[in-house]
Design a protein around this motif. Sequence first.
Motif, PDB file in Angstrom:
ATOM      1  N   ARG A  58     -33.366 -23.547 -27.859  1.00 58.93           N
ATOM      2  CA  ARG A  58     -34.382 -22.498 -27.832  1.00 58.93           C
ATOM      3  C   ARG A  58     -34.800 -22.164 -29.256  1.00 58.93           C
ATOM      4  NH1 ARG A  58     -34.519 -17.165 -28.477  1.00 58.93           N
ATOM      5  NH2 ARG A  58     -32.256 -16.961 -28.519  1.00 58.93           N
ATOM      6  N   PRO A  59     -36.081 -22.232 -29.543  1.00 63.82           N
ATOM      7  CA  PRO A  59     -36.547 -21.957 -30.907  1.00 63.82           C
ATOM      8  C   PRO A  59     -36.495 -20.468 -31.238  1.00 63.82           C
ATOM      9  CG  PRO A  59     -38.106 -23.310 -29.693  1.00 63.82           C
ATOM     10  CD  PRO A  59     -37.146 -22.743 -28.700  1.00 63.82           C
ATOM     11  N   GLN A  60     -36.424 -20.152 -32.537  1.00 68.11           N
ATOM     12  CA  GLN A  60     -36.523 -18.775 -33.011  1.00 68.11           C
ATOM     13  C   GLN A  60     -37.888 -18.218 -32.588  1.00 68.11           C
ATOM     14  OE1 GLN A  60     -34.433 -16.736 -34.982  1.00 68.11           O
ATOM     15  NE2 GLN A  60     -32.818 -18.194 -34.480  1.00 68.11           N
ATOM     16  N   GLY A  61     -37.910 -16.892 -32.321  1.00 66.42           N
ATOM     17  CA  GLY A  61     -39.175 -16.228 -31.997  1.00 66.42           C
ATOM     18  C   GLY A  61     -39.676 -16.523 -30.592  1.00 66.42           C
ATOM     19  N   SER A  62     -38.779 -16.941 -29.686  1.00 71.16           N
ATOM     20  CA  SER A  62     -39.206 -17.245 -28.312  1.00 71.16           C
ATOM     21  C   SER A  62     -38.359 -16.474 -27.304  1.00 71.16           C
ATOM     22  CB  SER A  62     -39.115 -18.742 -28.033  1.00 71.16           C
ATOM     23  OG  SER A  62     -37.757 -19.148 -28.009  1.00 71.16           O
ATOM     24  N   ALA A  63     -38.905 -16.335 -26.066  1.00 69.62           N
ATOM     25  CA  ALA A  63     -38.193 -15.660 -24.976  1.00 69.62           C
ATOM     26  C   ALA A  63     -38.128 -16.596 -23.778  1.00 69.62           C
ATOM     27  CB  ALA A  63     -38.910 -14.369 -24.586  1.00 69.62           C
ATOM     28  N   THR A  64     -37.036 -16.468 -23.023  1.00 71.18           N
ATOM     29  CA  THR A  64     -36.816 -17.361 -21.883  1.00 71.18           C
ATOM     30  C   THR A  64     -37.756 -17.004 -20.726  1.00 71.18           C
ATOM     31  OG1 THR A  64     -34.501 -17.555 -22.499  1.00 71.18           O
ATOM     32  CG2 THR A  64     -35.103 -18.215 -20.251  1.00 71.18           C
ATOM     33  N   ALA A  65     -38.464 -18.023 -20.219  1.00 69.30           N
ATOM     34  CA  ALA A  65     -39.354 -17.835 -19.068  1.00 69.30           C
ATOM     35  C   ALA A  65     -38.749 -18.408 -17.796  1.00 69.30           C
ATOM     36  CB  ALA A  65     -40.708 -18.489 -19.337  1.00 69.30           C
ATOM     37  N   TYR A  66     -37.944 -19.486 -17.946  1.00 69.62           N
ATOM     38  CA  TYR A  66     -37.419 -20.167 -16.758  1.00 69.62           C
ATOM     39  C   TYR A  66     -36.156 -20.918 -17.143  1.00 69.62           C
ATOM     40  CZ  TYR A  66     -36.992 -23.487 -12.904  1.00 69.62           C
ATOM     41  OH  TYR A  66     -36.516 -24.228 -11.854  1.00 69.62           O
ATOM     42  N   VAL A  67     -35.148 -20.873 -16.252  1.00 65.88           N
ATOM     43  CA  VAL A  67     -33.919 -21.627 -16.469  1.00 65.88           C
ATOM     44  C   VAL A  67     -33.459 -22.210 -15.145  1.00 65.88           C
ATOM     45  CG1 VAL A  67     -31.505 -21.524 -17.171  1.00 65.88           C
ATOM     46  CG2 VAL A  67     -33.191 -20.163 -18.398  1.00 65.88           C
ATOM     47  N   SER A  68     -33.139 -23.507 -15.145  1.00 61.51           N
ATOM     48  CA  SER A  68     -32.487 -24.149 -13.994  1.00 61.51           C
ATOM     49  C   SER A  68     -31.452 -25.117 -14.549  1.00 61.51           C
ATOM     50  CB  SER A  68     -33.512 -24.871 -13.121  1.00 61.51           C
ATOM     51  OG  SER A  68     -33.989 -26.031 -13.773  1.00 61.51           O
ATOM     52  N   THR A  69     -30.812 -25.865 -13.682  1.00 62.90           N
ATOM     53  CA  THR A  69     -29.757 -26.781 -14.146  1.00 62.90           C
ATOM     54  C   THR A  69     -30.310 -27.890 -15.024  1.00 62.90           C
ATOM     55  OG1 THR A  69     -30.006 -28.030 -12.094  1.00 62.90           O
ATOM     56  CG2 THR A  69     -28.271 -26.343 -12.155  1.00 62.90           C
ATOM     57  N   ASP A  70     -31.576 -28.259 -14.812  1.00 64.39           N
ATOM     58  CA  ASP A  70     -32.116 -29.400 -15.567  1.00 64.39           C
ATOM     59  C   ASP A  70     -33.331 -29.068 -16.424  1.00 64.39           C
ATOM     60  OD1 ASP A  70     -33.793 -28.863 -13.493  1.00 64.39           O
ATOM     61  OD2 ASP A  70     -34.131 -30.958 -12.935  1.00 64.39           O
ATOM     62  N   LEU A  71     -33.710 -27.758 -16.450  1.00 61.24           N
ATOM     63  CA  LEU A  71     -34.949 -27.431 -17.160  1.00 61.24           C
ATOM     64  C   LEU A  71     -34.908 -26.004 -17.693  1.00 61.24           C
ATOM     65  CD1 LEU A  71     -37.679 -28.928 -17.640  1.00 61.24           C
ATOM     66  CD2 LEU A  71     -38.559 -27.743 -15.633  1.00 61.24           C
ATOM     67  N   LEU A 101     -42.606 -25.725 -10.641  1.00 64.23           N
ATOM     68  CA  LEU A 101     -43.684 -25.463 -11.593  1.00 64.23           C
ATOM     69  C   LEU A 101     -44.256 -24.057 -11.399  1.00 64.23           C
ATOM     70  CD1 LEU A 101     -45.612 -28.869 -11.483  1.00 64.23           C
ATOM     71  CD2 LEU A 101     -44.095 -28.041 -13.291  1.00 64.23           C
ATOM     72  N   MET A 102     -44.389 -23.639 -10.151  1.00 60.14           N
ATOM     73  CA  MET A 102     -44.869 -22.281  -9.871  1.00 60.14           C
ATOM     74  C   MET A 102     -43.920 -21.246 -10.472  1.00 60.14           C
ATOM     75  SD  MET A 102     -45.963 -23.005  -5.906  1.00 60.14           S
ATOM     76  CE  MET A 102     -46.221 -21.320  -5.408  1.00 60.14           C
ATOM     77  N   ALA A 103     -42.606 -21.482 -10.336  1.00 62.37           N
ATOM     78  CA  ALA A 103     -41.619 -20.553 -10.904  1.00 62.37           C
ATOM     79  C   ALA A 103     -41.732 -20.509 -12.425  1.00 62.37           C
ATOM     80  CB  ALA A 103     -40.218 -20.968 -10.474  1.00 62.37           C
ATOM     81  N   ILE A 104     -41.983 -21.671 -13.040  1.00 58.98           N
ATOM     82  CA  ILE A 104     -42.161 -21.715 -14.495  1.00 58.98           C
ATOM     83  C   ILE A 104     -43.377 -20.893 -14.894  1.00 58.98           C
ATOM     84  CG2 ILE A 104     -42.818 -23.237 -16.407  1.00 58.98           C
ATOM     85  CD1 ILE A 104     -41.121 -25.432 -14.990  1.00 58.98           C
ATOM     86  N   ILE A 105     -44.473 -21.083 -14.197  1.00 60.05           N
ATOM     87  CA  ILE A 105     -45.725 -20.385 -14.530  1.00 60.05           C
ATOM     88  C   ILE A 105     -45.561 -18.882 -14.312  1.00 60.05           C
ATOM     89  CG2 ILE A 105     -48.139 -20.116 -13.835  1.00 60.05           C
ATOM     90  CD1 ILE A 105     -47.902 -23.246 -13.142  1.00 60.05           C
ATOM     91  N   ARG A 106     -44.901 -18.494 -13.204  1.00 59.68           N
ATOM     92  CA  ARG A 106     -44.638 -17.066 -12.983  1.00 59.68           C
ATOM     93  C   ARG A 106     -43.774 -16.510 -14.110  1.00 59.68           C
ATOM     94  NH1 ARG A 106     -43.219 -18.641  -7.550  1.00 59.68           N
ATOM     95  NH2 ARG A 106     -45.003 -18.359  -6.140  1.00 59.68           N
ATOM     96  N   GLY A 107     -42.764 -17.274 -14.551  1.00 59.29           N
ATOM     97  CA  GLY A 107     -41.905 -16.828 -15.640  1.00 59.29           C
ATOM     98  C   GLY A 107     -42.693 -16.595 -16.912  1.00 59.29           C
ATOM     99  N   ILE A 108     -43.634 -17.502 -17.231  1.00 63.07           N
ATOM    100  CA  ILE A 108     -44.486 -17.337 -18.419  1.00 63.07           C
ATOM    101  C   ILE A 108     -45.327 -16.069 -18.284  1.00 63.07           C
ATOM    102  CG2 ILE A 108     -46.428 -18.350 -19.682  1.00 63.07           C
ATOM    103  CD1 ILE A 108     -45.251 -21.133 -18.851  1.00 63.07           C
TER     104      ILE A 108
END
Length: 869
Positions: A776-789, A723-730
């Motif tokens: 991934r929706p149009q108009g969005s950028a990737t914040a976090y990627v893992s094998t399951d999320l 979750l921390m990695a997701i938040i940092r990615g955002i």
Amino acid sequence: MMEIGTRYEPQNLEMKWYRVWLEKGYFTPKGTGPKYSIVIPPPNITGRIHMGHALNITIQDIISRFRRMQGYDVMWLPGEDHAGIATQTAVEKYLATQGKNRRDFTREQFLEIVWDWANKYRKEIKSQIMSIGASVDWTRERFTLDEGLSRAVRKVFVDLYKKGLIYKGKYIVNWCHRCGTVLSDEEVEYIEEEGALYYIKYPIKGEDDYVVIATTRPETMLGDTAVAVHPSDERYKHLIGKTAILPLVGRELPIIADNYVDPSFGTGALKVTPAHDPNDYLIGQRHNLPFVDIFDEHIIVNENGGKFKGLTAQEARKAVVAELEEQGYLLKIEKIKHAVGHCYRCETVVEPRLMDQWFVSMKPLAKRAIEAVENGEIRFIPERWKKVYLNWMYDIRDWCISRQLWWGHRIPVWQCQDCGHYNVSEEDPTSCEKCGSQNLKQDEDVLDTWFSSALWPFSTMGWPEKTADLERYYPTDVLVTGFDIIFFWVARMIMMGYEFMGEKPFHEVYIHQLVRDKYGRKMSKSLGNGIDPLEVIEEYGADPMRFTLAILAAQGRDLKLDVRFFDTYKKFANKIWNATRFVLMNLDDYEKTEIDISRLKLVDRWILSRLQKTVEKVTKALEEYDFNIAAGEIYNFFWDELCDWYIEAVKSRLKTDEKKLVQNLLVYVLDTSLRLLHPFMPFLTEELWTKLPVDGESLVIAKWPEVRKEFVDQRSEERFEQLMAIIRGIRNVRAEVNVPQSTKVATYVKGILNEEEIGYVQFLGNVEKVEFVSERPQGSATAYVSTDLEVYVSLGELVDIGSEISRLRKKVEKLKADAEKFAKKLADENFLNNAPEDVVEETREKYRTMTEQIERIEQIISDLEGNRA
């Protein structure tokens, strides 16, 4: 609940707490529990402590406080060294300002002046050690000239003399004419200087031939008594056994063969001056050569120098060279750089002289001290210093222990003026033990300061009496010192410990780092780059200074100290202060309860598990003398995990029915954190801990934290760190596309997050809504990627995609250009081999950070381009 002020002001709390600790007697051991003892390397009484002292004291205090909290009966013994040469020099300089010198006084009058001076500076040194927070037992304070230590020194001298290990003889010694005393080999500092090799022709007696010698000290040729060549040197074999004539003097010199001569240096022919060079002295002994001393005690040429009598060494050099040139003996002068010995105190060039001195025969004493380190009875940390110690010990020379001073332990030898017998006694004799005469005269010299220091681990505990302290606290557990006194002090303590106690003086020797300036240069008065620890304490506080030194104290690597670091760790102290203040302000209606694991949220389980890991790592690091690792672990936990994540995550819960649970969690985590921090930052932690609703009167005697296994939860750690990695990615996406962190954004999740996890993402990531998607929706950028999320940030309404792609491409180009420069450096073997280690590491870190940023931006560009398509 108790509250604290809005600002951390170290000057208001440091001496307040030190006085409390002294009044409560916390630093005096109680004699119960397992013992742990340390003796402080006694600082000289010649002035203010420097940053090296501050590091040494800080490290010892960290160890002492840590062990005391672990339940050990800690005895940390303080004291000061009388510093013979340095102190007498300082007092003589003071007298010179009044137009006087020591010869204007009797010995007794002069010593009264020095004692007044010493007592004043002892108090100042003590005050300075206190200001750092040292938890030493001042009730056991000792001084190398106090009555008890003086008795020990006399006994050791007498015992060694009676065993035949102390003797008087005429040997080559290092003479400082400025200080007017002998120096040991270790007190001579060799400094690279511009010099010259003078090539001089020595005529062969009865032949029209000569041999050329090369010397850096042509003035000493006045004392030459031979010319030496290597026996296998084909150039000179025909000359061995012949006689050379000494230019300017006319003395006949035998030409001898000796294996010491280096055929590759100069011409391969060596002028032998046994009275003025230690190696020539040994040659002179081997070949039974005469010893011609050409200097007096002021290094003025004496009557043996003939027409050059009355000249200083430098004046004699010029005059001798001029006459050699005039008479046709000087062949050439060649400029060179060479190491010249200087007095470690006054920087005067040291002159080797042949003098009557007192010596200790070291090889018999060294045998047991070598074995102890070889077999691991005594351990050096870092281990590489073991080899340094052993190399010196294998090649140990006899120790010249007499000094031509008035300040110090006077040599306990009385020579009978009638029969010449040496009376050596622990008590002042009244008559000669050989002939009964009362006409006795005590030796004028004093002992080398390091002689009394060598007895420090046991003399300070009352030896030669069989005291309770000796019984309980000897041998000590660890010695903390700098590498520069391994030979001066550490080796001699080991030898004396085995000789007089029959046991090692300490189990371990921790050799701490040298404190250098930010450029890696040694701190010195001449460079003006020193940092005064007392000024640092006044501006930043003792705790930030201590923490700075600790977190930089990596084993085997010198500290490069920049004053900006103190500000960095004062900010950390402020962070600790503010976090504690926040907790105290939210403890209204607090009731202490046991933490109910079944009621814990993910973030609670995460912080409790992380805390147990931190306790384990800090404890292990301190036990292994990895002070930087211990400091780094608690710093990262407190700042990053406790303050930046946990406290932020639970703020809202303090207004719900979970308030009491969260209060107890905060008190437990903060209590444990302050205990871990206490050895590093004793004043700050004591001030804050005593305000918490916890049992105990002082952190000094509080229990060291232990790992609570029921709180270790690896799965919760991993889940919350995701979750921390997701938040940092955002946050990173926001930063790269210049969207303020305060602007709420929408996010899309491809995968599974539960309600609690969504809440953390929304609250800590400042996310307006979370929507689950399959693509991934149009108009969005990737914040976090893992094998399951996968997590995306919606940007469509926040940025102009076309112009943003253009801006980001330019940014990537610049980053790649900069990264390429770092890549070239890291591919350059010269840079990797020759640049300082920290510079190489900093370059690697910059390159790694840039490449990660490039990858992140390129992903955003790819996302935005896909959106346009």
